[in-house]
Design an enzyme around this catalytic site. Structure first.
Site, mmCIF file in Angstrom:
data_model
loop_
_atom_site.group_PDB
_atom_site.id
_atom_site.type_symbol
_atom_site.label_atom_id
_atom_site.label_comp_id
_atom_site.label_asym_id
_atom_site.label_seq_id
_atom_site.Cartn_x
_atom_site.Cartn_y
_atom_site.Cartn_z
ATOM 1 N N CYS A 198 74.537 103.574 -41.453
ATOM 2 C CA CYS A 198 75.376 104.731 -41.130
ATOM 3 C C CYS A 198 76.405 104.377 -40.052
ATOM 4 O O CYS A 198 77.333 103.624 -40.321
ATOM 5 C CB CYS A 198 74.520 105.933 -40.749
ATOM 6 S SG CYS A 198 75.469 107.473 -40.772
ATOM 7 N N HIS A 227 71.249 106.703 -45.399
ATOM 8 C CA HIS A 227 70.099 106.573 -44.492
ATOM 9 C C HIS A 227 68.868 106.111 -45.267
ATOM 10 O O HIS A 227 68.013 106.935 -45.625
ATOM 11 C CB HIS A 227 69.827 107.900 -43.774
ATOM 12 C CG HIS A 227 70.758 108.157 -42.635
ATOM 13 N ND1 HIS A 227 70.605 107.558 -41.392
ATOM 14 C CD2 HIS A 227 71.879 108.903 -42.553
ATOM 15 C CE1 HIS A 227 71.570 107.946 -40.597
ATOM 16 N NE2 HIS A 227 72.378 108.760 -41.263
ATOM 17 N N GLU A 242 66.262 104.749 -44.271
ATOM 18 C CA GLU A 242 65.003 105.018 -43.547
ATOM 19 C C GLU A 242 64.436 106.395 -43.887
ATOM 20 O O GLU A 242 63.244 106.629 -43.678
ATOM 21 C CB GLU A 242 65.219 104.864 -42.030
ATOM 22 C CG GLU A 242 65.889 106.033 -41.320
ATOM 23 C CD GLU A 242 67.400 106.101 -41.512
ATOM 24 O OE1 GLU A 242 67.946 105.278 -42.262
ATOM 25 O OE2 GLU A 242 68.032 106.989 -40.894
#
Ligand code: MN
Length: 238
Positions: A109, A212, A214
């Site tokens: 990001c 993202h 994660e």
């Protein structure tokens, strides 16, 4: 094999009246799930922060604030949020130091934007006002796959994902514009917004994604788990 430590950048923020170092736990969870030990690095002064890399096998540049547009010689757009000068300075320094050392780097990001700015690239400062698009790149849901990304078939990312077409989450209003020398754009949304970039230098493994990963490691699709696993494998090889 011993779990390898990796440096993970964080921001500072006033929470309950005190300035605190802050990082979303999703990052440390995803890295730990990949067998890495995440070490959180605050925005240290540039002369100190480089030494952090002596203690780790990899670097993760995380999401966060808009980068100060003056750092890529642009006039800040009205939509820019408050900038964090200390974090900008620390992360630009870390990106350059990681390349100097050939240290495996995963840029997420804001991270992909940091790498691009660190090496002379520029950013789209506000997608809604600068890009003609039907895609909402900043919906509320962080863990929902909301738009497609097409990956360059010959790229390192295509090998990591074992596919050239993914769907991803999206939580950004800025993106890479002019790509810095030494890097290749290897993923775009259908509206042309840059969603992935990688180092073109074989001595530096650096993968950057605008989404993202994660937040997506528990989905049925394994692409994002594969990204962290690829990073972990690179760190283990050092
Ligand atoms: Mn997006």
């Amino acid at each position: 094999m011993n779990p390898r430590p990796v440096a993970v950048t964080a921001t500072t923020e006033i929470i309950r009246g005190l300035p605190r170092v802050r990082l979303n736990e999703a990052y440390t969870n995803a890295l730990a799930c990949a067998g890495l030990i995440p070490l959180i690095v605050p925005p240290l002064p540039p002369d100190l922060v480089t030494s952090v890399l002596d203690a780790v096998a990899g670097l993760v540049l995380t999401g966060g604030e808009d980068i100060d547009a003056r750092l890529y010689h642009a006039t800040p757009h009205a939509s820019n949020g408050p900038v964090h000068a200390a974090r900008d300075a620390a992360e630009l320094t870390l990106a350059r130091a990681a390349r100097d050392r050939g240290m495996p780097t995963l840029a997420i990001c804001r991270g992909i934007q940091v790498v691009n700015v660190a090496f002379g690239g520029t950013l789209v400062q506000d997608i809604p006002s600068e890009v003609r698009t039907e895609i909402n790149h900043d919906p509320k849901a962080r863990t929902t796959r909301v738009h497609a990304v097409d990956i360059t078939p010959t790229s390192a990312l295509a090998r990591v994902f074992d596919t050239t077409h993914l769907t991803v989450n999206s939580s950004h209003h800025q993106s890479v514009d002019r790509v810095a020398a030494g890097f290749t754009v290897t993923g775009r949304a259908p509206d042309g917004v840059v969603e992935a970039m990688e180092s073109a230098d074989p001595r530096w493994w650096m993968l950057g994604v605008q989404w993202h990963p994660e937040e997506l490691i528990e989905t049925p699709e394994d692409w994002d788990r594969r990204l962290f696993a690829a990073f972990a494998a690179r760190c283990a090889a050092r």
